[in-house]
Design a protein around this motif. Sequence first.
Motif, mmCIF file in Angstrom:
data_model
loop_
_atom_site.group_PDB
_atom_site.id
_atom_site.type_symbol
_atom_site.label_atom_id
_atom_site.label_comp_id
_atom_site.label_asym_id
_atom_site.label_seq_id
_atom_site.Cartn_x
_atom_site.Cartn_y
_atom_site.Cartn_z
ATOM 1 N N TYR A 56 35.047 31.556 36.965
ATOM 2 C CA TYR A 56 34.252 30.729 36.055
ATOM 3 C C TYR A 56 32.956 30.285 36.718
ATOM 4 N N GLY A 57 31.961 30.072 35.865
ATOM 5 C CA GLY A 57 30.730 29.422 36.265
ATOM 6 C C GLY A 57 30.466 28.324 35.245
ATOM 7 N N ALA A 58 30.403 27.068 35.673
ATOM 8 C CA ALA A 58 30.320 25.931 34.753
ATOM 9 C C ALA A 58 29.019 25.156 34.966
ATOM 10 N N THR A 59 28.423 24.703 33.878
ATOM 11 C CA THR A 59 27.190 23.915 33.909
ATOM 12 C C THR A 59 27.418 22.616 33.140
ATOM 13 N N LEU A 60 27.071 21.514 33.761
ATOM 14 C CA LEU A 60 27.295 20.196 33.171
ATOM 15 C C LEU A 60 26.182 19.870 32.160
ATOM 16 N N ASN A 61 26.578 19.265 31.043
ATOM 17 C CA ASN A 61 25.628 18.706 30.067
ATOM 18 C C ASN A 61 24.608 19.723 29.556
ATOM 19 N N VAL A 62 25.063 20.901 29.125
ATOM 20 C CA VAL A 62 24.140 21.809 28.434
ATOM 21 C C VAL A 62 23.635 21.124 27.169
ATOM 22 N N VAL A 63 24.473 20.323 26.576
ATOM 23 C CA VAL A 63 24.122 19.332 25.568
ATOM 24 C C VAL A 63 24.763 18.047 26.088
ATOM 25 N N PRO A 64 24.098 16.917 26.023
ATOM 26 C CA PRO A 64 24.684 15.695 26.592
ATOM 27 C C PRO A 64 26.130 15.471 26.148
ATOM 28 N N HIS B 107 29.894 20.518 28.112
ATOM 29 C CA HIS B 107 29.752 21.268 29.360
ATOM 30 C C HIS B 107 30.201 22.715 29.149
ATOM 31 N N LEU B 108 29.340 23.638 29.540
ATOM 32 C CA LEU B 108 29.551 25.070 29.290
ATOM 33 C C LEU B 108 30.239 25.731 30.479
ATOM 34 N N SER B 109 31.238 26.545 30.175
ATOM 35 C CA SER B 109 31.883 27.390 31.197
ATOM 36 C C SER B 109 31.837 28.835 30.729
ATOM 37 N N VAL B 110 31.341 29.706 31.574
ATOM 38 C CA VAL B 110 31.348 31.145 31.315
ATOM 39 C C VAL B 110 32.487 31.741 32.133
#
Length: 800
Positions: A348-356, A359-362
Amino acid sequence: MTGGDTISVLCVDDEPGLAELVGRHLERADERLTTVAVTSAAAAFDALETTDVDCVVSDYEMPETDGIELLEAVRADDPELPFVLFTGRGSEGLASRAISAGVTDYLRKERGTEQYALLARQVVHAVQRVRARRAADTAEERRRTILEGSPDPIVVLVDGAVAYANPGAVTSAGAADEADLVGRSIDAFVPAGEDDSVLHAIARAAAGEERRARVTRPFGTLDGRRVTMEATGRRVTWNGDEGVVAVLRERTGDESSDDPRERYRAAFEGAATAMVIADDDGRYVEANAAACELFGVTRATLVGSHIGDFAAPEYDVEGEWSSFRESAVARGTFPLVRPDGEERIVEYGATLNVVPGEHLSVLHDVTARVDLGERLEREQTALEEMYRITADGAASFDEKVERLLALGCDYLDIPQGYFTEIADGRQRIVTAVGDDEATPGDTCPLDEAYCKRTVRRDELVTVQNAPDEGWVGDPAYERFGFGCYVGAKVTVGDDLYGTFCFAGEEPRAAAFTDAERTFVELMARWVSYELERRRTTERLAEQNERLERFASVVSHDLRSPLSVARGYLDLAREDDDPDPEALDRVEAAHERMTTIIEDLLVLTREGEALGNVEPVDLDDLVASSWDLAGGAQADATLDVAGPLGTVLADPERLRHLFENLFRNSVEHSSTGPQQDAADSVEHSSTGPQDDSAADGSVTVTVGTTADGFYVADDGPGIPADEREDVFEDGYTTRQNGTGLGLSIVSGIADAHGWAVALTESEQGGARFVVSGVQRPDEDDVNGENDGADDRDGDGRRARE
């Protein structure tokens, strides 16, 4: 390294023509192999610099640079290039050095083409492992590059053309599919009235010193639309070429009111890569179709579930989630457990607060890559352990076999392993490991064993699922019930010894791989080497023993008659009127030496391999042997009890056996000075004697038994307490006996696989019984009763 199915092999051998010969055999063994042959290490280095080589196959013994030194030099330049040491020299020390230097495989040269087929399989397997690992690394780099971007449209530009486009880019460009974009020049995206497009601008910007860039320029879609795109790009290496990865975002007039989720919804929904969005509590609020497929559930089930609902129990969900919330980005792997119980390894690759607050995980399923890596590691570990076992100088052969079987059971994940011996249509367990009740010494008919198919084929036999492969109803399946099996032949020279095999009651979920097949073949081949070496050692010991026996007889038994002959000759020369009796003794001594020499010649050939084993008519052979043994000239009668039939034997060896038995009966049942003539072994003078023995005559009878034949006489016989000694070298009760005759008889019987025993005849004389004699099928015997005209009314044929 070359690509596709073709595999380029560099063959290195200093002997002229041998490298080319190895290459030709490899190309015949596998059509995927192409070879380049060189005759020195220096030429090998030149070839490696100028030619794409997938694997090196090298001899060991070469001038200037040997195979190990060449291996070390290759490893210094390319640690991954497969290297197989293919040598005529083999030793534990060489194997240890090769393993330490990082050899991929180690194989002994042998005569015949079967060894080259095994070598070809090892080469193909080694190259496929490297290719799979490199392909996985390339795919990994590609995935990581994409994960470092965003879920917006992504393209990769190489040399002014599109090399990659994700689903979002396909949609934004107005293309039908990815194939419609890949390979297309970026000139195709220049809007009418413009000199270039956003793709030209980002390619120029990212090629500068900063390596990363952001530009906003017009973009012309393939369906005729004109849009404004913002591109964020960076330089990357793509399949070995320098390129630029660009993340695109369409700019609108009112950027502040643009909902970020709407901007990438099309890409999100249509992406082939699994994507999920979780809230601050770790519950999924969005998931695309690829994620639902990965998790094995519907979107309605996945949305609303917690990230811990699909994690393995040992995975620290709370700890990882807290760490992610603190760092804002995260990358790693976790074990995903689907509702059906299947476990997948997910990166997985996760990014916090793509929208407040979201959180997005690919996610990417890397189970196959992880399994491949684990399998390659297991294979390498098993091969290293096999070499350690076979190179252990402190362990016995039996200990090594048991350890190899245990290693095979562990590596193949099969519960039972067996080393068997096959002879006379039966299979006997020599060594067994595992959890069944089989023990060494257990036997069964070969027709009721799985190994019956192994010994009839040139290559090993595998059974993945016995019921599905037609074994139900087979005697082997009925007896053992094995659901899976793999076995290879064990040979000694050109002779079958047995099998090295593994089996289990449960079928295997997957077929045996090439690596597993090769592993079993290598173990069976080592056992064959060791058995052949042991047989050679035993034969040398037997030969040395025969030579010692020969020297003993020559040094002791020949000296005595020579001394007698010299003494009487000296007396005869001193006497003007020679004593005829003295000259008779000289002649008798010479005759005795002749007998000793003849017996020694037979004895020295006793341990040699049998000649042609063929059907032999016993009636004819017995008659001729009687004449050669001097029975026709002695006061003796040969009585043949009925038709003797035909046996399978070496004719000359069998003739010597009968001659020695006949001489034994005639010479030890007669009395008088003539006993000093040729002799083999003497019976004791004690024991019952009938009238024929008393007057010097003897009758010798030859007849058949259930599994052989016998030779009996009506002489004085041999006491029971001496019968076990008469077959020993040197045993004789006569002053001028050699003690070799019955030793020769015993040796000839042993060479045929027969047994010989001494008992008492019905008349009180000696009766020699030979058992275990094989007779040919009746259809193979012609004219078995051809001698019927020479027999009397009750089937006997007499010779005097």
